[in-house]
Design an enzyme around this catalytic site. Structure first.
Site, mmCIF file in Angstrom:
data_model
loop_
_atom_site.group_PDB
_atom_site.id
_atom_site.type_symbol
_atom_site.label_atom_id
_atom_site.label_comp_id
_atom_site.label_asym_id
_atom_site.label_seq_id
_atom_site.Cartn_x
_atom_site.Cartn_y
_atom_site.Cartn_z
ATOM 1 N NE ARG A 286 -8.934 9.045 5.892
ATOM 2 C CZ ARG A 286 -9.825 9.177 6.864
ATOM 3 N NH1 ARG A 286 -10.749 10.101 6.803
ATOM 4 N NH2 ARG A 286 -9.796 8.374 7.911
ATOM 5 N NE ARG B 112 -3.842 6.053 8.423
ATOM 6 C CZ ARG B 112 -4.312 5.099 9.232
ATOM 7 N NH1 ARG B 112 -5.119 5.410 10.197
ATOM 8 N NH2 ARG B 112 -3.947 3.857 9.059
ATOM 9 C CG ASP C 291 -10.116 -1.110 2.256
ATOM 10 O OD1 ASP C 291 -9.015 -0.697 2.664
ATOM 11 O OD2 ASP C 291 -10.694 -2.093 2.751
ATOM 12 C CE1 TYR D 198 -9.859 -6.377 8.611
ATOM 13 C CE2 TYR D 198 -9.196 -7.549 6.630
ATOM 14 C CZ TYR D 198 -8.896 -6.701 7.678
ATOM 15 O OH TYR D 198 -7.640 -6.170 7.792
ATOM 16 N NE ARG E 84 -3.077 0.077 2.940
ATOM 17 C CZ ARG E 84 -3.546 0.096 4.187
ATOM 18 N NH1 ARG E 84 -3.857 -0.996 4.787
ATOM 19 N NH2 ARG E 84 -3.693 1.234 4.805
#
Ligand code: CP3
Length: 322
Positions: free
Chosen positions: A15, A6, A51, A128, A2
């Site tokens: 964001r 951030r 995502d 998940y 990735r």
């Protein structure tokens, strides 16, 4: 790896204006975030900003991204009754915004920079859905596998079908390679991988539009690499827990490998980064079929100058090779 996120000040600025899901669902904003690392760092390929959990929204499980916590599934799938309700779904209806982002990014990128699309592999997405969020031991997931194998396989069948459609949609929209992230599959031993995962991952890869390279990625997979290869993929992702040359030798040099710098090395300065890059390139031995990469995504705490140093060092040291 990735590569958006951030650690980039320009991502943090986006964001401030958008929630995470809002950003994913806005093709102009998602295009901007996809291009940020390409512009700033000069990486060789772009990875779509999206995502792995976007495709589960149509299942009505209550997907949220809580600030600082990562993904949360409000209504996890725990047993037979939950999986009986599962219906096949077509991601085209639910995540058309991702395909639009792919088209916009492809238009914006220089032709020399390929765009990599991606999806979660069925196991990692299922984990998940069943756990409700990140987990250390994956006990709910394993309990479902062991105690209700029919329910498990039904869940994996539905995810595999949707994932193949999702990736083919990205390919049709312009993605030039696709990466299948089985980030957490390393919690399984080989027998469980063989019985509960391999057929489903193989089903995804076999349904993909021929001619588009597939990168099959996982972490903690030292014992699973030959089985991951058997499941499919033109390139197998390696994390930093293996020596690249030994892992590549075991896989066979007729498959590509991607990896495998420990992302934590980027917390240290350029001298250590250079040493570690050189070690990985030495292990790759100048063989065609190695994609230099981190063994997992860029950590949030990473100074952006260190990521820049990494890209520059990889370019410098690999250009010198025959
Ligand atoms: O350029 C890129 O690489 C960004 C695109 C991307 C994201 N998620 C954006 C994102 C990709 C390729 C992913 C894949 C993904 N998502 C995986 C597989 C890859 C891996 O790293 O193992 C997984 C397991 C997820 C699920 C997920 N989404 C987690 C665990 C988290 C929290 C991580 C964290 O850093 O807190 C997310 C959120 C997420 N997805 C972020 C980004 C940039 C951070 C969200 C934020 O801005 O707050």
């Amino acid at each position: 790896m990735r590569q958006a996120g951030r650690y980039l000040p320009e991502y943090r600025a986006m964001r401030e204006r958008y929630g995470f899901l809002e950003l994913c669902k806005n093709p102009d904003a998602a295009t901007e975030v996809t291009l940020q690392p390409v512009r700033r760092l000069g990486v060789d390929a772009a990875i779509l900003f999206a995502d792995i959990l976007l495709i589960v929204e149509p299942l009505g499980v209550g997907l949220e991204f809580a600030r600082g916590e990562g993904p949360v599934i409000r209504h996890p799938i725990r047993g037979e009754t939950d999986t009986v309700r599962l219906k096949p779904f077509d991601p085209e209806d639910a995540v058309g915004f991702v395909f639009e982002t792919v088209r916009l990014v492809r238009r914006a990128l220089p032709p020399t920079v390929p765009l990599i699309g991606f999806a979660g592999a069925p196991f990692t997405v299922a984990s998940y859905l069943v756990e409700g969020g990140p987990s250390r031991d994956y006990l709910h997931t394993k309990r479902l596998m062991y105690e209700a194998p029919d329910a498990w396989h039904r869940l994996m069948d539905v995810l595999a079908e949707a994932t193949a459609r999702y990736l083919n949609g990205q390919i049709a929209a312009g993605a030039q390679a696709v990466q299948l992230f089985d980030s957490w599959v390393g919690v399984l031993g080989p027998d469980d991988y063989r019985a509960f995962v391999l057929p489903h991952t193989r089903a995804v890869i076999q349904k993909l539009t021929p001619g588009t390279p597939v990168i099959h990625f996982g972490t903690g997979t030292a014992a699973l690499l030959p089985l991951m290869r058997a499941a499919g993929g033109d390139v197998i992702g390696l994390d930093w827990r293996v020596d690249l040359d030994a892992a590549w030798g075991a896989l066979g040099h007729d498959v590509g490998v991607q990896g495998n710098l420990d992302p934590a090395v980027l917390l240290a300065g350029p001298a250590l980064i250079r040493e570690r890059v050189r070690a990985i390139l030495d292990r790759a031995g100048g063989r065609p079929g190695h994609i230099f990469n981190l063994g997992h995504g860029v950590l949030q705490e990473t100074p952006v100058e260190h990521v820049q140093a990494l890209v520059d060092i990889v370019h410098e040291l690999s250009d010198r090779r025959p």
